[in-house]
Scaffold this motif. Structure first.
Motif, short mmCIF file in Angstrom:
data_model
loop_
_atom_site.label_atom_id
_atom_site.label_comp_id
_atom_site.label_asym_id
_atom_site.label_seq_id
_atom_site.Cartn_x
_atom_site.Cartn_y
_atom_site.Cartn_z
N UNK A 16 -61.15 -22.85 20.04
CA UNK A 16 -61.08 -23.31 18.65
C UNK A 16 -59.62 -23.38 18.20
N UNK A 17 -58.85 -22.36 18.56
CA UNK A 17 -57.44 -22.34 18.15
C UNK A 17 -56.71 -23.57 18.68
N UNK A 18 -56.88 -23.86 19.96
CA UNK A 18 -56.19 -25.01 20.54
C UNK A 18 -56.65 -26.31 19.89
N UNK A 19 -57.96 -26.44 19.68
CA UNK A 19 -58.47 -27.66 19.08
C UNK A 19 -57.97 -27.88 17.67
N UNK A 20 -57.97 -26.81 16.87
CA UNK A 20 -57.49 -26.94 15.49
C UNK A 20 -55.99 -27.19 15.45
N UNK A 21 -55.27 -26.58 16.36
CA UNK A 21 -53.82 -26.83 16.43
C UNK A 21 -53.55 -28.30 16.72
N UNK A 22 -54.33 -28.86 17.62
CA UNK A 22 -54.18 -30.29 17.93
C UNK A 22 -54.50 -31.16 16.73
N UNK A 23 -55.33 -30.64 15.82
CA UNK A 23 -55.70 -31.40 14.61
C UNK A 23 -54.70 -31.18 13.48
N UNK A 24 -53.66 -30.40 13.73
CA UNK A 24 -52.63 -30.22 12.72
C UNK A 24 -52.73 -28.95 11.91
N UNK A 25 -53.68 -28.06 12.25
CA UNK A 25 -53.81 -26.80 11.54
C UNK A 25 -52.83 -25.77 12.11
N UNK A 26 -52.44 -24.82 11.28
CA UNK A 26 -51.70 -23.65 11.73
C UNK A 26 -52.73 -22.53 11.84
N UNK A 27 -52.90 -21.99 13.04
CA UNK A 27 -54.03 -21.10 13.30
C UNK A 27 -53.57 -19.71 13.73
N UNK A 106 -66.24 -31.37 16.06
CA UNK A 106 -65.97 -32.38 15.04
C UNK A 106 -66.54 -31.93 13.70
N UNK A 107 -67.75 -31.36 13.73
CA UNK A 107 -68.38 -30.88 12.50
C UNK A 107 -67.58 -29.70 11.93
N UNK A 108 -67.14 -28.80 12.80
CA UNK A 108 -66.34 -27.67 12.33
C UNK A 108 -65.09 -28.16 11.61
N UNK A 109 -64.39 -29.11 12.18
CA UNK A 109 -63.17 -29.64 11.56
C UNK A 109 -63.49 -30.28 10.22
N UNK A 110 -64.58 -31.07 10.17
CA UNK A 110 -64.95 -31.75 8.93
C UNK A 110 -65.28 -30.74 7.83
N UNK A 111 -65.99 -29.69 8.18
CA UNK A 111 -66.35 -28.69 7.17
C UNK A 111 -65.13 -27.90 6.71
N UNK A 112 -64.23 -27.60 7.63
CA UNK A 112 -63.01 -26.90 7.24
C UNK A 112 -62.18 -27.75 6.29
#
Length: 225
Positions: A16-27, A106-112
């Motif tokens: 999850x950390x790697x995926x969110x980081x790739x999406x521009x989040x600071x995790x 994808x759903x996790x990112x959308x909900x976040x």
């Protein structure tokens, strides 16, 4: 956008950390309840992804303590538990969303993103509507100083109405906010639980706090009826 991931399954947390980081989040990641509580208290996050089954303080305990400390960061519960009461308990304690494992990234990112857009509005420690009060931390409901015993579903419905007091809410909005966004049962279950609530919070006190707005939905009077 800063996100705290709390999960004791280290491979999953890292994915999850790697995926969110790739999406521009600071995790940032925590693997137990104690570390999660410290991080969420000492640092600022835009959202928290919180597992329920954790060592050193489960997710329910972490969430309860965060809200007790008036930390209103949006929380998305991420868990393998998917029962209705598990979800209701999470929302009763102050969760903002709920996602079960296995889940779509994808759903996790959308909900976040949705949680972060809504922000973290302050939630009073005790909700009040006239002489009707609801304490989300102690899960205690009182009217005119008298405690009222509610089932978890009744409690969830009352909290939803109290957080939207004065507003007309539709059956669909209630089902989404109290039951489940994917609920496919009979929507008339809302009417049934509205009746249950009226029998407990209105009738014994000769009040009419819960109003039916014909053709639209329901409204909790701002004065408590």
């Amino acid at each position: 956008m800063r996100v705290l991931i709390v999960d004791d399954e280290r491979p999953l947390a890292e994915t999850i950390r790697r995926g969110l980081t790739d999406e521009g989040f600071v995790v940032e990641v925590a693997h137990n309840g104690q570390d999660a509580l410290w991080a969420a208290t000492e640092k600022r996050f835009d959202a928290i992804v919180l597992d329920i089954m954790l060592p050193r303080g489960n997710g329910y305990q972490v969430l309860t303590e965060l809200r007790r400390r008036e930390i209103w960061t949006p929380v998305l519960m991420l868990t393998a538990k998917d029962g209705d009461y598990d979800q209701t308990d999470a929302f009763d304690l102050g969760a903002d969303d709920y996602l079960t494992k296995p889940f779509s990234f994808i759903v996790l990112v959308a909900r976040l993103r949705a949680l972060i857009r809504r922000g973290a509005p302050e939630r009073p420690v005790v909700l009040a509507c006239g002489d009707l009060t609801l304490d989300p931390v102690r899960r205690r409901v009182e009217r005119a100083g008298q405690e009222i015993s509610l089932t978890p579903r009744e409690y969830g419905l009352l909290e939803f109405l109290m957080r939207h007091k004065g507003d007309v809410v539709t059956k669909g909005e209630i089902l989404e906010g109290v039951w489940d966004p994917a609920f496919d049962g009979d929507p008339n279950v809302v009417e049934v639980y509205i009746r249950y609530l009226r029998r407990k919070i209105d009738a014994p006190f000769e009040r009419r706090a819960i109003e039916t707005v014909r053709g639209m939905g329901y409204r909790l009077s701002t004065t408590g009826g």
